[in-house]
Design a protein around this motif. Structure first.
Motif, PDB file in Angstrom:
ATOM      1  N   LEU A   1       0.840  -1.199   0.000  1.00  0.00           N
ATOM      2  CA  LEU A   1       0.000   0.000   0.000  1.00  0.00           C
ATOM      3  C   LEU A   1       0.871   1.242   0.000  1.00  0.00           C
ATOM      4  CD1 LEU A   1      -2.771  -1.047   2.513  1.00  0.00           C
ATOM      5  CD2 LEU A   1      -3.067  -0.513   0.079  1.00  0.00           C
ATOM      6  N   LYS A   2       1.928   1.206   0.777  1.00  0.00           N
ATOM      7  CA  LYS A   2       2.829   2.353   0.864  1.00  0.00           C
ATOM      8  C   LYS A   2       3.421   2.645  -0.502  1.00  0.00           C
ATOM      9  CE  LYS A   2       6.981   1.960   2.430  1.00  0.00           C
ATOM     10  NZ  LYS A   2       8.253   1.970   3.164  1.00  0.00           N
ATOM     11  N   ARG A   3       3.926   1.607  -1.150  1.00  0.00           N
ATOM     12  CA  ARG A   3       4.522   1.814  -2.478  1.00  0.00           C
ATOM     13  C   ARG A   3       3.485   2.344  -3.447  1.00  0.00           C
ATOM     14  NH1 ARG A   3       9.376  -0.249  -3.426  1.00  0.00           N
ATOM     15  NH2 ARG A   3      10.338  -1.382  -1.727  1.00  0.00           N
ATOM     16  N   TYR A   4       2.273   1.788  -3.374  1.00  0.00           N
ATOM     17  CA  TYR A   4       1.215   2.235  -4.271  1.00  0.00           C
ATOM     18  C   TYR A   4       0.934   3.711  -4.057  1.00  0.00           C
ATOM     19  CZ  TYR A   4      -3.211   3.226  -6.308  1.00  0.00           C
ATOM     20  OH  TYR A   4      -4.197   3.819  -7.034  1.00  0.00           O
ATOM     21  N   SER A   5       0.905   4.120  -2.793  1.00  0.00           N
ATOM     22  CA  SER A   5       0.534   5.504  -2.520  1.00  0.00           C
ATOM     23  C   SER A   5       1.592   6.461  -3.046  1.00  0.00           C
ATOM     24  CB  SER A   5       0.290   5.722  -1.034  1.00  0.00           C
ATOM     25  OG  SER A   5       1.463   5.525  -0.308  1.00  0.00           O
ATOM     26  N   VAL A   6       2.834   6.045  -3.053  1.00  0.00           N
ATOM     27  CA  VAL A   6       3.887   6.912  -3.595  1.00  0.00           C
ATOM     28  C   VAL A   6       3.705   7.071  -5.099  1.00  0.00           C
ATOM     29  CG1 VAL A   6       6.359   7.119  -4.029  1.00  0.00           C
ATOM     30  CG2 VAL A   6       5.534   6.411  -1.791  1.00  0.00           C
TER      31      VAL A   6
ATOM     32  N   THR B   1      -4.170  14.724  12.546  1.00  0.00           N
ATOM     33  CA  THR B   1      -3.005  15.462  12.068  1.00  0.00           C
ATOM     34  C   THR B   1      -1.921  14.466  11.708  1.00  0.00           C
ATOM     35  OG1 THR B   1      -3.525  17.275  13.586  1.00  0.00           O
ATOM     36  CG2 THR B   1      -1.315  17.260  12.622  1.00  0.00           C
ATOM     37  N   ASP B   2      -1.352  14.599  10.513  1.00  0.00           N
ATOM     38  CA  ASP B   2      -0.389  13.584  10.064  1.00  0.00           C
ATOM     39  C   ASP B   2       0.232  14.027   8.741  1.00  0.00           C
ATOM     40  OD1 ASP B   2       0.963  11.120   9.993  1.00  0.00           O
ATOM     41  OD2 ASP B   2      -0.820   9.952   9.454  1.00  0.00           O
ATOM     42  N   THR B   3       1.317  13.398   8.402  1.00  0.00           N
ATOM     43  CA  THR B   3       1.818  13.470   7.032  1.00  0.00           C
ATOM     44  C   THR B   3       0.976  12.530   6.168  1.00  0.00           C
ATOM     45  OG1 THR B   3       3.466  11.881   7.777  1.00  0.00           O
ATOM     46  CG2 THR B   3       4.183  14.170   7.509  1.00  0.00           C
ATOM     47  N   CYS B   4       1.071  12.709   4.852  1.00  0.00           N
ATOM     48  CA  CYS B   4       0.209  11.923   3.965  1.00  0.00           C
ATOM     49  C   CYS B   4       0.915  11.716   2.620  1.00  0.00           C
ATOM     50  CB  CYS B   4      -1.133  12.638   3.821  1.00  0.00           C
ATOM     51  SG  CYS B   4      -2.493  11.581   3.251  1.00  0.00           S
ATOM     52  N   GLN B   5       0.224  11.130   1.680  1.00  0.00           N
ATOM     53  CA  GLN B   5       0.806  10.817   0.374  1.00  0.00           C
ATOM     54  C   GLN B   5       1.448  12.064  -0.244  1.00  0.00           C
ATOM     55  OE1 GLN B   5      -2.384   9.936   1.180  1.00  0.00           O
ATOM     56  NE2 GLN B   5      -2.424   7.716   1.061  1.00  0.00           N
ATOM     57  N   GLY B   6       2.712  11.953  -0.626  1.00  0.00           N
ATOM     58  CA  GLY B   6       3.432  13.073  -1.222  1.00  0.00           C
ATOM     59  C   GLY B   6       4.275  13.856  -0.228  1.00  0.00           C
ATOM     60  N   ASP B   7       4.079  13.602   1.052  1.00  0.00           N
ATOM     61  CA  ASP B   7       4.964  14.208   2.063  1.00  0.00           C
ATOM     62  C   ASP B   7       6.202  13.354   2.277  1.00  0.00           C
ATOM     63  OD1 ASP B   7       3.295  16.423   2.676  1.00  0.00           O
ATOM     64  OD2 ASP B   7       2.056  15.149   3.958  1.00  0.00           O
ATOM     65  N   SER B   8       6.186  12.133   1.793  1.00  0.00           N
ATOM     66  CA  SER B   8       7.301  11.207   1.962  1.00  0.00           C
ATOM     67  C   SER B   8       8.620  11.864   1.603  1.00  0.00           C
ATOM     68  CB  SER B   8       7.129   9.999   1.044  1.00  0.00           C
ATOM     69  OG  SER B   8       6.375   9.017   1.676  1.00  0.00           O
ATOM     70  N   GLY B   9       9.630  11.557   2.381  1.00  0.00           N
ATOM     71  CA  GLY B   9      10.960  12.097   2.121  1.00  0.00           C
ATOM     72  C   GLY B   9      11.207  13.424   2.801  1.00  0.00           C
TER      73      GLY B   9
ATOM     74  N   ILE C   1      12.436  11.402   8.855  1.00  0.00           N
ATOM     75  CA  ILE C   1      12.140  11.518   7.425  1.00  0.00           C
ATOM     76  C   ILE C   1      10.795  10.835   7.228  1.00  0.00           C
ATOM     77  CG2 ILE C   1      12.817  10.850   5.073  1.00  0.00           C
ATOM     78  CD1 ILE C   1      15.735  10.585   6.191  1.00  0.00           C
ATOM     79  N   VAL C   2       9.854  11.510   6.586  1.00  0.00           N
ATOM     80  CA  VAL C   2       8.518  10.934   6.379  1.00  0.00           C
ATOM     81  C   VAL C   2       8.663   9.610   5.619  1.00  0.00           C
ATOM     82  CG1 VAL C   2       6.216  11.261   5.391  1.00  0.00           C
ATOM     83  CG2 VAL C   2       7.486  13.239   6.324  1.00  0.00           C
ATOM     84  N   SER C   3       8.152   8.529   6.208  1.00  0.00           N
ATOM     85  CA  SER C   3       8.378   7.210   5.617  1.00  0.00           C
ATOM     86  C   SER C   3       7.081   6.481   5.256  1.00  0.00           C
ATOM     87  CB  SER C   3       9.234   6.369   6.562  1.00  0.00           C
ATOM     88  OG  SER C   3       9.535   5.114   5.986  1.00  0.00           O
ATOM     89  N   TRP C   4       6.219   6.190   6.220  1.00  0.00           N
ATOM     90  CA  TRP C   4       5.014   5.424   5.906  1.00  0.00           C
ATOM     91  C   TRP C   4       4.008   5.483   7.043  1.00  0.00           C
ATOM     92  CZ3 TRP C   4       3.783   0.766   8.595  1.00  0.00           C
ATOM     93  CH2 TRP C   4       4.782   0.275   9.440  1.00  0.00           C
ATOM     94  N   GLY C   5       2.901   4.815   6.849  1.00  0.00           N
ATOM     95  CA  GLY C   5       1.860   4.716   7.860  1.00  0.00           C
ATOM     96  C   GLY C   5       0.638   4.082   7.228  1.00  0.00           C
ATOM     97  N   GLN C   6      -0.288   3.674   8.068  1.00  0.00           N
ATOM     98  CA  GLN C   6      -1.552   3.132   7.566  1.00  0.00           C
ATOM     99  C   GLN C   6      -2.489   4.306   7.335  1.00  0.00           C
ATOM    100  OE1 GLN C   6      -2.583  -0.270   6.869  1.00  0.00           O
ATOM    101  NE2 GLN C   6      -4.070   1.057   5.888  1.00  0.00           N
ATOM    102  N   GLY C   7      -2.675   4.661   6.066  1.00  0.00           N
ATOM    103  CA  GLY C   7      -3.524   5.805   5.757  1.00  0.00           C
ATOM    104  C   GLY C   7      -2.924   7.087   6.306  1.00  0.00           C
ATOM    105  N   CYS C   8      -3.742   8.070   6.523  1.00  0.00           N
ATOM    106  CA  CYS C   8      -3.282   9.369   7.022  1.00  0.00           C
ATOM    107  C   CYS C   8      -4.211   9.864   8.121  1.00  0.00           C
ATOM    108  CB  CYS C   8      -3.293  10.400   5.893  1.00  0.00           C
ATOM    109  SG  CYS C   8      -2.389   9.900   4.418  1.00  0.00           S
ATOM    110  N   ALA C   9      -3.609  10.182   9.245  1.00  0.00           N
ATOM    111  CA  ALA C   9      -4.328  10.835  10.353  1.00  0.00           C
ATOM    112  C   ALA C   9      -5.453   9.975  10.921  1.00  0.00           C
ATOM    113  CB  ALA C   9      -4.861  12.206   9.905  1.00  0.00           C
TER     114      ALA C   9
HETATM  115  C1  4AZ Z   1       3.096   8.483   1.550  1.00  0.00           C
HETATM  116  O1  4AZ Z   1       2.639   7.612   0.849  1.00  0.00           O
HETATM  117  C2  4AZ Z   1       2.745   8.525   2.978  1.00  0.00           C
HETATM  118  N1  4AZ Z   1       0.471   8.959   7.389  1.00  0.00           N
HETATM  119  C3  4AZ Z   1       3.393   9.395   3.808  1.00  0.00           C
HETATM  120  C4  4AZ Z   1       3.078   9.425   5.153  1.00  0.00           C
HETATM  121  C5  4AZ Z   1       2.119   8.592   5.660  1.00  0.00           C
HETATM  122  C6  4AZ Z   1       1.455   7.712   4.840  1.00  0.00           C
HETATM  123  C7  4AZ Z   1       1.762   7.673   3.490  1.00  0.00           C
HETATM  124  C8  4AZ Z   1       1.811   8.650   7.125  1.00  0.00           C
HETATM  125  O2  4AZ Z   1       3.848   9.339   1.072  1.00  0.00           O
END
Ligand code: 4AZ
Length: 256
Positions: free
Chosen positions: A7-12, A198-206, A223-231
């Motif tokens: 899922l993480k890779r897909y979201s990137v 409140t959280d980082t999300c898709q595209g905040d990675s890195g 460094i923003v890395s991953w998570g299950q969904g956002c917030a």
């Molecule tokens: C992402 O895909 C991503 N909620 C970044 C941060 C988080 C989830 C996904 C954390 O870039």
């Protein structure tokens, strides 16, 4: 667990597509950025970098960006990445755009932990760099997150840099969410576990997670890395633990 990483890779990948297709201007009454934040002021976080593959980063040196390993494809010559810096508005005429020359992905990176990479730029960017944590001293407390990623889970990439603060989450609590997917020696967690919001999300990675040090200077701890969904309640954001890799990052930077 593999599913999470998939899922993480897909979201990137999705973030890249969104970055290319729908860079959204945000209205003055913008919804919460980063997820749950507000707009950063021009010059507030001058070390922030947007990368053209749809990731964030921070200036480690005037000509080196620190980002996530999962944002890049491997190591070696790479002239395909554009770094944008110097402006909270990615469409500002004063935004500085510089191409990459090389990428160095963390040695041993295989999708679990070690989520850091360096990008060498074709020329230096004249903005302050972000100091990186070399000890665990600042790995707790309240952290600032910032990025041009989605302001809601599944939402579009942002034109304007967004910021928020999130509290430290212990490895024990974070493990309740992620079990053995968490690599505690290499990852730090942050977020409002009981409420989410409140959280980082898709595209905040890195991008960086940072706080003030005892001298009042910003210092990068994650460094923003991953998570299950956002917030989502119960699912904090997971960040590469910069202090763990400080010497490896410094050694790598010296080779670029
Ligand atoms: C992402 O895909 C991503 N909620 C970044 C941060 C988080 C989830 C996904 C954390 O870039």
């Amino acid at each position: 667990m593999k599913l999470l990483r998939a899922l993480k890779r897909y979201s990137v990948v999705a973030a890249v597509a969104l970055a290319a297709l729908s860079l959204q201007p945000s209205a003055s009454a913008a919804p919460a950025p980063v997820v749950g934040g507000t707009r950063a002021a021009q010059g507030e976080f001058p070390f922030m970098v947007r990368l053209s593959m749809g990731c964030g980063g921070a200036l480690y040196a005037p000509n080196i960006v620190l980002t996530a390993a999962h944002c890049v494809d491997g190591s070696g010559t790479n002239t395909s990445i554009t770094a944008t810096a110097g402006a909270v508005d990615l469409q500002s005429p004063s935004a500085v755009k510089v191409k990459s020359t090389k990428v160095l992905q963390a040695p041993g990176y295989n999708g679990w932990g070690k989520d850091w990479a360096l990008i060498k730029l074709a020329k230096p960017i004249n903005q302050p760099t972000l100091k990186t944590a070399t000890t665990t001293a600042y790995n707790t407390g309240t952290f600032t997150i910032a990025g041009w990623g989605a302001a809601t889970e599944g939402g579009g990439q942002q034109r304007y840099l967004l910021k928020a603060t999130v509290p430290y989450v212990s490895d024990a609590v974070c493990r309740q969410a992620y079990g053995s997917d968490l690599v505690p020696a290499e990852e730090l967690c942050a977020g409002y576990v009981s409420t989410g919001g409140t959280d980082t999300c898709q595209g905040d990675s890195g991008g960086p997670m940072f706080r003030k040090d005892d001298a009042g200077a910003w210092i990068q701890v994650g460094i923003v890395s991953w998570g299950q969904g956002c917030a989502r309640p119960g699912y904090p954001g997971v960040y590469t633990e910069v202090s763990t890799f400080a010497s490896a990052i410094a050694s790598a930077a010296a080779t670029l």
